[in-house]
Design a protein around this motif. Structure first.
Motif, short mmCIF file in Angstrom:
data_model
loop_
_atom_site.label_atom_id
_atom_site.label_comp_id
_atom_site.label_asym_id
_atom_site.label_seq_id
_atom_site.Cartn_x
_atom_site.Cartn_y
_atom_site.Cartn_z
N ALA A 1 82.24 66.46 -52.33
CA ALA A 1 81.84 66.67 -53.72
C ALA A 1 81.54 65.33 -54.40
CB ALA A 1 82.94 67.40 -54.48
N ARG A 2 82.39 64.33 -54.14
CA ARG A 2 82.18 63.03 -54.76
C ARG A 2 80.87 62.41 -54.26
NH1 ARG A 2 85.85 58.38 -53.02
NH2 ARG A 2 84.07 56.99 -52.85
N LEU A 3 80.66 62.56 -52.97
CA LEU A 3 79.43 62.00 -52.40
C LEU A 3 78.22 62.64 -53.06
CD1 LEU A 3 78.65 60.02 -50.07
CD2 LEU A 3 78.14 62.05 -48.75
N ARG A 4 78.36 63.94 -53.28
CA ARG A 4 77.23 64.66 -53.83
C ARG A 4 76.97 64.26 -55.28
NH1 ARG A 4 78.06 70.33 -52.44
NH2 ARG A 4 76.64 70.14 -50.72
N THR A 5 78.02 64.15 -56.08
CA THR A 5 77.78 63.81 -57.49
C THR A 5 77.40 62.35 -57.63
OG1 THR A 5 80.14 63.50 -57.77
CG2 THR A 5 79.22 65.56 -58.58
N SER A 10 58.84 81.65 -71.32
CA SER A 10 59.65 82.85 -71.16
C SER A 10 60.00 82.97 -69.67
CB SER A 10 58.84 84.04 -71.67
OG SER A 10 59.24 85.18 -71.01
N VAL A 11 61.30 83.09 -69.41
CA VAL A 11 61.78 82.95 -68.03
C VAL A 11 62.57 84.19 -67.64
CG1 VAL A 11 63.46 81.66 -66.65
CG2 VAL A 11 61.85 80.43 -68.14
N SER A 12 62.36 84.69 -66.44
CA SER A 12 63.14 85.87 -66.04
C SER A 12 64.33 85.52 -65.14
CB SER A 12 62.24 86.90 -65.34
OG SER A 12 61.68 86.31 -64.19
N ASP A 13 64.28 84.34 -64.50
CA ASP A 13 65.43 84.00 -63.64
C ASP A 13 65.50 82.48 -63.46
OD1 ASP A 13 67.66 84.54 -62.01
OD2 ASP A 13 66.41 84.33 -60.20
N ILE A 14 66.74 81.96 -63.37
CA ILE A 14 66.93 80.53 -63.10
C ILE A 14 68.03 80.34 -62.07
CG2 ILE A 14 67.61 78.27 -64.04
CD1 ILE A 14 66.75 79.16 -66.75
N ALA A 15 67.79 79.45 -61.11
CA ALA A 15 68.86 79.09 -60.18
C ALA A 15 68.90 77.57 -60.07
CB ALA A 15 68.60 79.71 -58.81
N ILE A 16 70.10 77.02 -59.82
CA ILE A 16 70.22 75.56 -59.66
C ILE A 16 70.53 75.26 -58.20
CG2 ILE A 16 71.44 73.46 -60.32
CD1 ILE A 16 72.11 74.77 -62.96
N ILE A 17 69.76 74.37 -57.60
CA ILE A 17 70.04 73.96 -56.23
C ILE A 17 70.71 72.60 -56.25
CG2 ILE A 17 69.04 73.43 -53.97
CD1 ILE A 17 66.77 75.26 -54.60
N GLU A 18 71.87 72.52 -55.60
CA GLU A 18 72.59 71.24 -55.50
C GLU A 18 71.82 70.35 -54.53
OE1 GLU A 18 75.23 70.25 -57.10
OE2 GLU A 18 75.48 72.13 -58.19
N PRO A 19 71.98 69.04 -54.68
CA PRO A 19 71.31 68.15 -53.72
C PRO A 19 71.83 68.44 -52.33
CG PRO A 19 72.86 66.94 -55.10
CD PRO A 19 72.73 68.29 -55.70
N GLU A 20 70.95 68.47 -51.37
CA GLU A 20 71.36 68.77 -50.00
C GLU A 20 72.10 67.59 -49.42
OE1 GLU A 20 69.49 70.33 -46.94
OE2 GLU A 20 68.48 71.98 -47.99
N ILE A 21 73.24 67.90 -48.84
CA ILE A 21 74.06 66.85 -48.29
C ILE A 21 73.29 66.10 -47.19
CG2 ILE A 21 75.22 68.29 -46.57
CD1 ILE A 21 76.89 65.64 -48.74
N GLU A 22 72.46 66.85 -46.51
CA GLU A 22 71.71 66.23 -45.42
C GLU A 22 70.79 65.12 -45.92
OE1 GLU A 22 70.48 68.99 -42.63
OE2 GLU A 22 69.38 67.52 -41.43
N SER A 23 70.11 65.41 -47.04
CA SER A 23 69.20 64.38 -47.53
C SER A 23 69.97 63.20 -48.10
CB SER A 23 68.24 64.97 -48.55
OG SER A 23 68.97 65.43 -49.66
N ILE A 24 71.15 63.48 -48.67
CA ILE A 24 71.98 62.38 -49.19
C ILE A 24 72.40 61.47 -48.05
CG2 ILE A 24 74.19 61.80 -50.24
CD1 ILE A 24 74.00 64.45 -51.76
#
Lengths: 267, 335
Positions: B242-246, B303-317
């Motif tokens: 988690a720390r690496l990701r943030t 006007s938006v019908s759906d939203i999702a948040i993608i965390e940074p991929e650990i692989e790319s980090i």
């Protein structure tokens, strides 16, 4: 010890199961073993046809000399042949496995299941019985007590050599040439009495690779032949068990030393 | 309590220098020049009992060499190791009783024998009591589905089946520590999932300490909280995922499904990664903007019908760290 005994029992159970699964292969090996030893004995017979006596030994004596070697060699092949596979395990990286199991590494090697069956040993026993009768060796208490010890000692000598060569594979990975030399040395130079060879070979076969103790010295004792190779007293022929044990201990110390230098392959 | 402890662990391999070609090979026969290769330079780490740690690094970083020293296969050139109170290479047999090992590329099962026979032999080698053996086998069979192929010779098993067998074999004697070296290499999705499930359960239910080296970062994301990254034989990061990701994953992505069709689409601070029909991927720097701000800006205009948040991929980090090096000071600056 209890654990090792259990593992060893299982090892034989698996060997026999595997042998039965590959029955055709086993039968071919058995046929090969008969041809191999048969050819060696026939070669002796041909030589002794031309020279009725070599260094004071006739064909009957040599038949016994060969029988003693064959028995020790067959016992080695039955109990310890897996030691010869160590260089292959090292090369293929399988050896690591041995080091992460809670049993002695040499014991684990010896108890690696394969396709081992006591066929050569049975053949050797039969041949040895015939050769003893044919050579006219007198069967007395000394014979009954010492022959099993000498045969076991001889198998230990062969194990010791194999172990030293296998240990070298920790440094050199491939040791095929050395294996070939040692096998030739043992097979070719144990067939005739030691006295026919040059002094260097005699010393080599007595003190470096002590194959002469597998059969030449003990056979001299039982056949009442004086040792005209190195002038040893007849009693030297009874030293084989001691020499076998000492040689294996030495080889084992070298093995343990080698284990700490083992680098593996492909880090 | 620390179960694994290494201090400045180092391993240098010595090998003969060979010039290329036949001439070079012939020269090497006569003049022996040795070359030293530092496989592990300095690895210091402490693992508590019951941890599950991902040990990561690019090829040749020294992962396998470290594992081989921890398992007692290799003797370190210098430095100290203690595993469950034992120095592995000095006391290999005592160490072996405490550990289980799975090398993904090698099997410890016996090729010609039915799987069951391999387990029986390992039971004898590790001296596992009969009842315990039966319990473990029942438990492992249930999770890994071994029953279907217990009687099949190992050479006839598929890679996935064989790996499942190998996992059971490594854990039969209730080791305190398990080393998994590339355990999911070459497996299909289903087999990978079965293995991950198994490792997770063993760690949770039995408190087994696990060190996992892998190329598949999905293994790590799924299983471990803590990772240790090494590069060129040295630890470059040791901490939670988690720390690496943030700290290191500077960007997050919003996946937005628009309710209407817009000719133009732009949100301040957002970069359009892709746009397919009404679905837009919007990348933003999470150090400068919170997700909340981004979403507010988005909803103000569209006007938006759906939203999702993608965390940074650990692989790319992780890939980026290998490329640029891990650098605490770089963490704060936008990229």
């Amino acid at each position: 010890m209890r654990v090792a005994a259990g593992v060893y029992r299982q090892y034989w159970r698996i060997n026999i199961l595997t042998t039965l699964e590959y029955r055709e292969n086993f039968l071919m090996w058995f046929a090969f073993t008969i041809v191999y030893h048969g050819a060696a004995i026939a070669a002796l017979w041909i030589v002794l046809e031309r020279f009725p006596s070599l260094n004071g030994w006739n064909f009957r004596d040599m038949a016994f000399l060969y029988g003693l070697w064959m028995l020790a060699h067959a016992l080695h092949n039955t109990l310890f042949s897996a030691v010869g596979d160590v260089p292959e395990h090292v090369r293929e990286g399988e050896f690591d496995r041995i080091l992460v199991r809670p049993l002695d590494s040499l014991f684990q090697i010896i108890a690696t299941p394969g396709q081992v069956f006591p066929d050569e040993l049975m053949l050797a026993l039969a041949y040895f019985g015939v050769a003893t009768w044919y050579s006219g060796v007198h069967i007395d208490a000394m014979f009954v007590i010492f022959v099993p010890l000498i045969v076991f000692g001889g198998a230990l000598i062969e194990l010791g050599i194999g172990l030293i060569v296998s240990t070298l594979s920790f440094w050199f990975v491939r040791v095929d040439a050395l294996i070939w030399i040692v096998v030739q040395l043992e097979q070719e130079f144990t067939r005739y009495p030691l006295g026919i060879y040059s002094r260097g070979v005699r010393l080599l076969l007595t003190f470096v690779c002590p194959f002469a103790f597998m059969n030449y010295f003990p056979a001299s004792y039982f056949l009442h032949k004086p040792d005209n190779a190195l002038g040893f007293p007849p009693i030297a022929g009874l030293l084989t068990p001691v020499i076998g044990c000492a040689f294996v201990i030495l080889a084992y110390v070298f093995w343990r030393f080698g284990l700490n230098r083992y680098q593996g392959v492909g880090h | 309590m620390a179960i694994i402890e290494t201090v400045e662990l180092r391993k240098v391999f010595r090998s003969i220098v060979r010039s290329p070609g036949i001439a070079g090979a012939v020269r090497a026969l006569f003049s022996r020049e040795y070359e030293e290769k530092v496989a592990v330079d300095s690895v210091t780490m402490t693992l508590a009992e019951g941890e599950l740690v991902g040990y990561l690094g690019p090829n040749g970083a020294g992962k396998s060499t470290t594992i081989k020293m921890l398992t007692g296969i290799l003797v370190p050139t210098s430095g100290a190791i203690k595993v469950a109170g034992v120095v592995p290479h000095r006391n290999r047999q005592a160490n072996a009783a405490n550990i289980g090992v799975v090398f993904g590329q090698r099997s410890q099962l016996y090729w010609d024998l039915p799987l069951r026979e391999s387990f029986e032999l390992l039971r004898s080698i590790y001296d596992v009591p009969r009842d315990r053996y039966r319990q473990n086998m029942a438990h492992f069979s249930e999770i890994l589905g071994l029953d279907e192929f217990m009687g099949t010779p190992v050479r006839q098993l598929s890679l996935g089946e064989r790996m499942r067998g190998d996992f059971a074999a490594a854990l039969l004697h209730d080791p305190k520590i398990v080393y998994l070296d590339e355990p999911t290499i070459g497996l299909d999705v289903e087999a990978k999932e079965a293995i991950r499930e198994f490792v997770g359960r063993i760690n949770r239910e039995r408190g087994t300490t696990v060190i996992l080296t892998t190329h598949d970062l999905a293994d790590v994301e799924r299983l471990s909280k803590r990772i240790i990254l090494i590069d060129e034989g040295t630890v470059i990061y040791d901490g939670t995922l988690a720390r690496l990701r943030t700290e290191y994953g500077t960007h997050r992505t919003l996946v937005v499904t628009l309710a209407e069709t817009y000719e133009e689409f732009a949100v301040e601070g957002g970069e359009i990664e892709s746009r397919e029909g009404n679905i837009v991927k919007l990348r933003f720097n999470q150090r400068r903007l919170s997700a909340e701000t981004m979403i507010r800006r988005l909803l103000d205009r569209y006007s938006v019908s759906d939203i999702a948040i993608i965390e940074p991929e650990i692989e790319s980090i992780v890939r980026r760290i290998y490329r640029e090096g891990y650098n605490e000071s770089a963490v704060g600056s936008p990229s």
